[in-house]
Design an enzyme around this catalytic site. Structure first.
Site, short mmCIF file in Angstrom:
data_model
loop_
_atom_site.label_atom_id
_atom_site.label_comp_id
_atom_site.label_asym_id
_atom_site.label_seq_id
_atom_site.Cartn_x
_atom_site.Cartn_y
_atom_site.Cartn_z
CG PHE A 78 -2.37 0.04 0.90
CD1 PHE A 78 -3.01 -1.08 0.39
CD2 PHE A 78 -3.12 1.19 1.08
CE1 PHE A 78 -4.36 -1.07 0.08
CE2 PHE A 78 -4.47 1.22 0.78
CZ PHE A 78 -5.09 0.09 0.27
CD GLN A 126 -5.18 10.28 2.93
OE1 GLN A 126 -5.97 9.36 2.92
NE2 GLN A 126 -4.00 10.20 3.52
CG HIS A 146 -8.29 7.82 -1.93
ND1 HIS A 146 -7.97 7.26 -3.15
CD2 HIS A 146 -8.07 6.85 -1.01
CE1 HIS A 146 -7.58 6.02 -2.97
NE2 HIS A 146 -7.64 5.74 -1.67
CG LEU A 199 -12.09 4.68 -1.94
CD1 LEU A 199 -11.05 5.77 -2.16
CD2 LEU A 199 -12.12 4.26 -0.48
CD GLU A 237 -2.78 4.10 -1.09
OE1 GLU A 237 -1.59 4.06 -0.81
OE2 GLU A 237 -3.61 4.80 -0.47
#
Length: 597
Positions: free
Chosen positions: A119, A240, A242, A252, A255
């Protein structure tokens, strides 16, 4: 309005991962535990977490909690409190294995161990190569986690109050927290939840932005309640973005797609992250990847008719890998982007995802505030965990999969601290003040009696657009200054919102109006704190604070290596020191101190 009263040893607001883990700790210890939640527990926003939970199990590559800690400190751009980070990374293996024993259906390696994937920002041996640290259940890790924790809570006889919205904290003249007021959404009745201990696990507030991966329930209720009760909010300038939200939808794309081998490409088909992060490439930390994507778009290398997104390409992966490891992502891409990622890349753009700041806590889960010369004095009876809290394990930028770890470690820690405080006699059921419900009743009465004003939806939209424009991926001095003025104007409009529906039963208009009153507190804290921080650090990047030899990445440790505390009264800011032991940016090799990837 008649106000009913419920009495418990502990009341928890929020039934996501942190709330359920805290509740489990308390209920299994035999304490009478109530959990208030706006939605059914397994629909809390933790259900949307896809990629995994970080732990240095070392099942696929060598790993150690020291490396995990260093990556987290470095990813935080040195703003993380290192006692809390060490606590989290040391506890990671324990809480993940514990979760496995609760029935969490992790994916498995051929040897039967928990499957782990790489990640962004997680590296092996201080930056040499990506490490496989994310323990995953396909791309539905949060979904599996919530179900495992909820079932365990049912077994422990935790009492759930489903579809209840908490309204305000109850504090006495000593400043101790005695519980909360709350509204039952079905009937509109208001009740007091009187308890020895109150734990907030209300999640984030991503809906203050126009484009967000957050669910519509993520309205910063815990932060709004804390702010109205005089509790400061910490480090709210750090949000943050993304890197990979579906373009035009904001949904979303984990990741984990890049962890499985996905590549970001511009309109020329170039793997552009090689230019921005030569070592970790597409697996650099989220702020680095987000800014790289925005730079590509701003410089004309975006994709589509408006050149306003880039492409996430996994067409080179075997279809069976996509079907096994990323089935939910394929479904999302088909439904929200109209593409099958087996055959064509997914259009993506950076989208608001996570707040690094929140209600200030220590690593035990106690809410802490300045008092005299001590910057961190616990508020008696008040605890917080998860995204609404700021133990500052994430500092200025969170590493992927550290969020689910945060929920588990500090959900459990807050529960353990409450048990210890109750058993030691430090917490008792103090008498309620006579005006315990007055603030909540006054807020509701204003909405019920107003005969004119602005629609909630109009004010909400203006707030979201103001946040998106003035406090986005890149931040500009003039826009931040103007943003403070505009968000204060929106605050005045929030005071005069109007709802047509005055009924009591299932009045969602009233709920949305109350949620807006929480969101505006978070929006003010964010904008005021961001305008004041005259440096670039982590997710907070200002155009007037560029990368120079004196200030690597625009970061000014001499003046700004400190936490922000925003107070609602007067939009006042104070600051407190960062816990910097054992690591300090001045003592690290420059390549590490600069967060090179």
């Amino acid at each position: 309005m008649n106000v009913e009263k419920y009495t418990f040893d502990a009341v928890i607001v929020g039934a996501g991962g942190a709330g359920l883990r805290a509740a489990l700790q308390l209920a299994e210890a035999g304490l009478r535990t109530a959990v208030l939640t706006k939605v059914f527990p397994t629909r809390s926003h933790t259900v949307a977490a896809q990629g995994g939970v970080a732990a240095s199990l070392g099942n696929s590559t060598p790993d150690h909690w020291h490396w995990h800690m260093y990556d987290t400190v470095k990813g935080s751009d040195w703003l993380g409190d290192q006692d809390a980070i060490e606590f989290m990374c040391r506890k990671a293996n324990e809480v993940v294995i514990e979760l496995e024993h609760y029935g969490m259906p992790f994916d498995r390696t051929d040897e039967g161990k928990i499957y782990q994937r790489p990640f962004g920002g997680h590296s092996m041996n201080y930056g040499e190569a990506p490490v496989m640290r994310s323990c995953a259940a396909a791309d539905r890790t949060g979904h599996a986690m919530l179900h495992a924790l909820y079932q365990r809570n049912v077994r422990a006889h935790t009492q759930f109050f489903v579809e209840w919205m908490a309204l305000d904290l109850i504090r006495d003249q000593d400043g101790d927290v005695l519980g909360v007021t709350a509204m039952e959404m079905e009937t509109g009745k208001v009740a007091i939840f009187h308890a020895k201990a109150t734990i907030f696990a209300t999640g984030g507030a991503g809906r203050i932005y126009y484009s967000s991966t957050n669910a519509f329930i993520n309205t910063g209720d815990g932060l709004g309640m804390a702010a109205r009760a005089g509790i400061p909010l910490e480090d709210m300038e750090f949000w943050q973005f993304h890197p990979t939200g579906v373009a035009g939808a904001g949904v979303l794309i984990t990741e984990g797609v890049r962890g499985e081998g996905g590549i970001l490409r511009n309109c020329n088909g170039e793997r552009f992250m090689e230019r921005y992060a030569p070592n970790l490439k597409d697996l650099a930390s989220r702020d680095v990847v987000s800014r790289a994507m925005v730079t590509e778009i701003n410089e004309g290398r975006g994709c589509g008719p408006n050149k306003d997104y880039v492409l996430l390409d996994i067409t080179h992966l075997p279809p069976e890998t996509i079907m096994k490891r990323l089935p939910g992502i394929r479904e999302i891409a088909i439904q929200f982007a109209g593409v099958d990622p087996i055959n064509e890349p997914i259009p993506v753009v950076p989208t608001v995802h996570y707040q690094m700041g929140g209600i200030p806590t220590n690593y035990k889960g106690q809410v802490v505030v300045p008092k005299g010369d001590d910057p961190e004095v616990p508020v008696v009876g008040f605890y917080a965990a998860g995204e609404c809290a700021c133990a500052s394990v994430h500092g200025a930028n969170r590493l992927g999969t550290n969020s689910l770890l945060d929920l588990l470690v500090f959900g459990k820690a807050s529960g353990e601290t409450v048990i210890e405080d109750i058993q030691s006699g430090n917490l008792r059921l103090k008498p309620l003040p006579k005006d315990a419900a007055d603030l909540s009743l006054a807020r509701i009465n204003r909405l019920n009696t107003a005969t004119s004003g602005e629609p909630v939806a109009d004010v909400l939209l203006d707030m979201q657009r103001t946040m998106q424009k003035h406090a986005g991926v890149f931040r500009f001095a003039n826009l931040l200054k103007e943003g403070v003025e505009r968000i204060l104007q929106v605050e005045e409009r929030v005071k005069h919102t109007f709802i047509n529906d005055k009924s009591m039963v299932w009045n969602t208009a009233r709920i949305e109006a109350l949620e807006l009153e929480n969101m505006i507190e978070v929006a003010k804290a964010t904008m005021v704190s961001a305008e004041a921080r005259k440096e670039s650090r982590g997710a907070h990047v200002r155009d007037d604070c560029p990368d120079t030899p004196e200030f690597p990445n625009g970061r000014n440790d001499k003046e700004w290596l400190k936490h922000t505390l925003w107070y609602r009264e007067g939009n006042r800011l104070t600051y407190k020191p960062v816990h910097l032991k054992p690591l300090h940016p001045d003592t690290q090799p420059i390549a590490l101190a600069k967060r090179t990837y």
